[in-house]
Design a protein around this motif. Structure first.
Motif, PDB file in Angstrom:
ATOM      1  N   THR A  74     -17.431   7.486  -2.089  1.00  0.00           N
ATOM      2  CA  THR A  74     -16.640   6.594  -1.249  1.00  0.00           C
ATOM      3  C   THR A  74     -16.209   7.297   0.029  1.00  0.00           C
ATOM      4  O   THR A  74     -16.272   6.735   1.131  1.00  0.00           O
ATOM      5  CB  THR A  74     -15.404   6.083  -2.003  1.00  0.00           C
ATOM      6  OG1 THR A  74     -15.819   5.398  -3.184  1.00  0.00           O
ATOM      7  CG2 THR A  74     -14.591   5.136  -1.133  1.00  0.00           C
ATOM      8  N   TRP A  93      -5.242  -3.025   6.259  1.00  0.00           N
ATOM      9  CA  TRP A  93      -4.307  -2.603   7.302  1.00  0.00           C
ATOM     10  C   TRP A  93      -4.255  -3.579   8.479  1.00  0.00           C
ATOM     11  O   TRP A  93      -3.469  -3.383   9.404  1.00  0.00           O
ATOM     12  CB  TRP A  93      -4.688  -1.237   7.851  1.00  0.00           C
ATOM     13  CG  TRP A  93      -4.911  -0.160   6.863  1.00  0.00           C
ATOM     14  CD1 TRP A  93      -4.468  -0.105   5.558  1.00  0.00           C
ATOM     15  CD2 TRP A  93      -5.649   1.045   7.078  1.00  0.00           C
ATOM     16  NE1 TRP A  93      -4.890   1.038   4.959  1.00  0.00           N
ATOM     17  CE2 TRP A  93      -5.612   1.776   5.864  1.00  0.00           C
ATOM     18  CE3 TRP A  93      -6.329   1.569   8.174  1.00  0.00           C
ATOM     19  CZ2 TRP A  93      -6.250   3.010   5.731  1.00  0.00           C
ATOM     20  CZ3 TRP A  93      -6.954   2.800   8.045  1.00  0.00           C
ATOM     21  CH2 TRP A  93      -6.912   3.511   6.832  1.00  0.00           C
ATOM     22  N   ILE A 131     -11.576  -0.504   2.685  1.00  0.00           N
ATOM     23  CA  ILE A 131     -10.200  -0.146   2.319  1.00  0.00           C
ATOM     24  C   ILE A 131      -9.264  -0.439   3.486  1.00  0.00           C
ATOM     25  O   ILE A 131      -8.165  -0.978   3.316  1.00  0.00           O
ATOM     26  CB  ILE A 131     -10.125   1.341   1.918  1.00  0.00           C
ATOM     27  CG1 ILE A 131     -10.921   1.598   0.643  1.00  0.00           C
ATOM     28  CG2 ILE A 131      -8.672   1.781   1.754  1.00  0.00           C
ATOM     29  CD1 ILE A 131     -11.055   3.065   0.285  1.00  0.00           C
ATOM     30  N   LEU A 149      -9.981   9.541  -3.145  1.00  0.00           N
ATOM     31  CA  LEU A 149     -11.270   8.861  -3.252  1.00  0.00           C
ATOM     32  C   LEU A 149     -12.323   9.798  -3.838  1.00  0.00           C
ATOM     33  O   LEU A 149     -12.288  11.009  -3.629  1.00  0.00           O
ATOM     34  CB  LEU A 149     -11.725   8.383  -1.874  1.00  0.00           C
ATOM     35  CG  LEU A 149     -10.781   7.429  -1.144  1.00  0.00           C
ATOM     36  CD1 LEU A 149     -11.328   7.113   0.246  1.00  0.00           C
ATOM     37  CD2 LEU A 149     -10.578   6.148  -1.944  1.00  0.00           C
ATOM     38  N   VAL A 155       0.203   4.336   0.079  1.00  0.00           N
ATOM     39  CA  VAL A 155      -0.215   5.363   1.028  1.00  0.00           C
ATOM     40  C   VAL A 155       0.347   5.057   2.406  1.00  0.00           C
ATOM     41  O   VAL A 155       0.915   5.928   3.083  1.00  0.00           O
ATOM     42  CB  VAL A 155      -1.757   5.473   1.081  1.00  0.00           C
ATOM     43  CG1 VAL A 155      -2.191   6.365   2.257  1.00  0.00           C
ATOM     44  CG2 VAL A 155      -2.295   6.036  -0.229  1.00  0.00           C
ATOM     45  N   MET A 212      -8.222   9.995   4.739  1.00  0.00           N
ATOM     46  CA  MET A 212      -8.233   8.864   3.799  1.00  0.00           C
ATOM     47  C   MET A 212      -8.640   9.334   2.407  1.00  0.00           C
ATOM     48  O   MET A 212      -8.034   8.938   1.405  1.00  0.00           O
ATOM     49  CB  MET A 212      -9.194   7.777   4.277  1.00  0.00           C
ATOM     50  CG  MET A 212      -8.719   6.949   5.430  1.00  0.00           C
ATOM     51  SD  MET A 212      -9.885   5.601   5.816  1.00  0.00           S
ATOM     52  CE  MET A 212      -9.650   4.522   4.397  1.00  0.00           C
ATOM     53  N   GLU A 222      -5.627  11.177   0.896  1.00  0.00           N
ATOM     54  CA  GLU A 222      -4.451  10.346   0.606  1.00  0.00           C
ATOM     55  C   GLU A 222      -4.726   9.309  -0.471  1.00  0.00           C
ATOM     56  O   GLU A 222      -3.837   8.989  -1.273  1.00  0.00           O
ATOM     57  CB  GLU A 222      -3.971   9.655   1.898  1.00  0.00           C
ATOM     58  CG  GLU A 222      -3.571  10.604   3.014  1.00  0.00           C
ATOM     59  CD  GLU A 222      -2.465  11.548   2.610  1.00  0.00           C
ATOM     60  OE1 GLU A 222      -1.574  11.137   1.832  1.00  0.00           O
ATOM     61  OE2 GLU A 222      -2.483  12.712   3.051  1.00  0.00           O
ATOM     62  N   TYR A 223      -5.942   8.752  -0.498  1.00  0.00           N
ATOM     63  CA  TYR A 223      -6.273   7.715  -1.473  1.00  0.00           C
ATOM     64  C   TYR A 223      -6.981   8.282  -2.706  1.00  0.00           C
ATOM     65  O   TYR A 223      -7.380   7.512  -3.581  1.00  0.00           O
ATOM     66  CB  TYR A 223      -7.153   6.645  -0.827  1.00  0.00           C
ATOM     67  CG  TYR A 223      -6.400   5.696   0.081  1.00  0.00           C
ATOM     68  CD1 TYR A 223      -5.798   4.547  -0.420  1.00  0.00           C
ATOM     69  CD2 TYR A 223      -6.279   5.946   1.440  1.00  0.00           C
ATOM     70  CE1 TYR A 223      -5.104   3.664   0.409  1.00  0.00           C
ATOM     71  CE2 TYR A 223      -5.592   5.079   2.284  1.00  0.00           C
ATOM     72  CZ  TYR A 223      -5.010   3.946   1.761  1.00  0.00           C
ATOM     73  OH  TYR A 223      -4.330   3.071   2.588  1.00  0.00           O
ATOM     74  N   ASP A 268       0.849  -1.184   0.000  1.00  0.00           N
ATOM     75  CA  ASP A 268       0.000   0.000   0.000  1.00  0.00           C
ATOM     76  C   ASP A 268       0.890   1.240   0.000  1.00  0.00           C
ATOM     77  O   ASP A 268       1.479   1.586   1.028  1.00  0.00           O
ATOM     78  CB  ASP A 268      -0.909  -0.008   1.233  1.00  0.00           C
ATOM     79  CG  ASP A 268      -1.950   1.099   1.205  1.00  0.00           C
ATOM     80  OD1 ASP A 268      -1.643   2.198   0.718  1.00  0.00           O
ATOM     81  OD2 ASP A 268      -3.076   0.868   1.700  1.00  0.00           O
TER      82      ASP A 268
END
Length: 319
Positions: free
Chosen positions: A280, A294, A290, A276, A120, A270, A273-274, A118
């Motif tokens: 979402t 983790w 997601i 989205l 991120v 999130m 950083e992702y 990942d």
């Protein structure tokens, strides 16, 4: 008579006390901010709800506690004194509590591998090397903070909490500094008036103190239960809603693997950083899916996301 003791911890996986101290400098609710250089000073009620503990924590300099986890992180040393509690059992309990406060009771050897799959997470681990969640001293103190801080500014709540410690907590000498602990449950339940708090909040603090005495805020018990069961039980406490229940379980009991479904700052981080889409980003269930990648360190990654969001906001404020 109090007898000083020393405990040594060998972190399993990356750990940096310096990173913990930097994080705590911006985390007023926990009232950890008593650092001198690379030494962390702490004073807090013991898990038994009656004694108090003062300690200093240090870690030898090392270059091996970073995100990649190369090599072995340096040992961590805690010099501590238990007040109102002596003998091997009290020292063993104090050692376990200190480890939990710093998330050193969790095996983090598998944590660096999350970054391998990942990007991120890899970036977060690189930016916050060796940072594990520094926790409230007890779930009891986390619950009290949740009640105090409900619907008031964080700075105001932190001032009220600090005043409670100064006026009703025990003063202990820790590494040359005079620190005040948060009141123990047996003291908190006797306080009838707190400047800045409504009578309803004071009553809720009494209920928190009673819950601590009844064992409903025992860290080991909360972590041993299925997460949803523990969260449901916490939400039964007066003044504790979904956000506060997650705070108590994650940052009070030190549960390493909970995705905070009621923490909008983590969700917004999130989304950034992702990268989205809006649908979402607004759906906690999709965010939780997601975060499944983790496991078993969902709480740890969520903390890094929160730290990143805090740092981005601070940088924007300086512009």
């Amino acid at each position: 008579m109090t007898v000083p003791a020393v405990a040594s911890f060998t972190p399993k996986g990356p750990f940096s006390l310096a990173s913990s101290i930097r994080f705590l400098e911006g985390f007023t609710p926990a009232s950890h901010g008593h650092a001198a250089g690379d030494v962390l000073r702490m004073a807090f009620p013991a898990d038994d709800g009656r004694g108090v503990i003062g300690c200093t924590v240090s870690q030898a300099e090392t270059a091996s506690a970073g995100a990649a986890g190369a090599g072995a992180p340096a040992p961590v040393t805690a010099e501590f004194t238990v007040h109102r509690g002596t003998g091997p059992a009290a020292h063993s309990a104090a050692r376990a509590q200190i480890a939990r406060i710093l998330s050193l009771d969790v095996d983090g050897t598998g944590y660096p591998a999350l970054g391998g799959s990942d990007p991120v997470v890899a970036g977060l681990q690189a930016d916050y090397p060796g940072l594990r969640p520094p926790c409230f001293y007890t779930p009891y103190e986390a619950a009290a903070w949740a009640v105090i801080g409900n619907r008031v500014r964080r700075t105001q709540a932190a001032a009220i909490k600090a005043r409670l410690a100064r006026d009703h907590g025990r003063a202990v000498d820790v590494g040359g500094a005079r620190l005040h602990t948060f009141p123990t449950p047996e003291v908190l339940r006797t306080i009838d008036h707190v400047t800045g708090l409504t009578s309803t909040k004071v009553e809720r603090l009494h209920a928190i103190a009673d819950a601590a005495f009844d064992g409903r805020l025992d860290a080991a018990t909360l972590r041993a239960e299925p997460a949803e069961s523990a969260l449901r039980a916490l939400r039964e406490l007066p003044g504790i809603g979904p956000f506060s229940a997650e705070l108590i379980l994650i940052r009070g009991a030190g549960h390493p693997d909970i995705f905070p479904t009621a923490e909008p700052r983590v969700h917004q981080s999130m989304a950034t950083e992702y990268a989205l889409d809006a649908a979402t980003a607004a759906d906690p269930a999709r965010l939780a899916a997601i975060a499944d990648a983790w496991r078993p360190y969902r709480s740890w990654v969520a903390l890094l996301l929160r730290a990143r969001a805090h740092d981005r906001a601070a940088a924007q404020a300086r512009i």
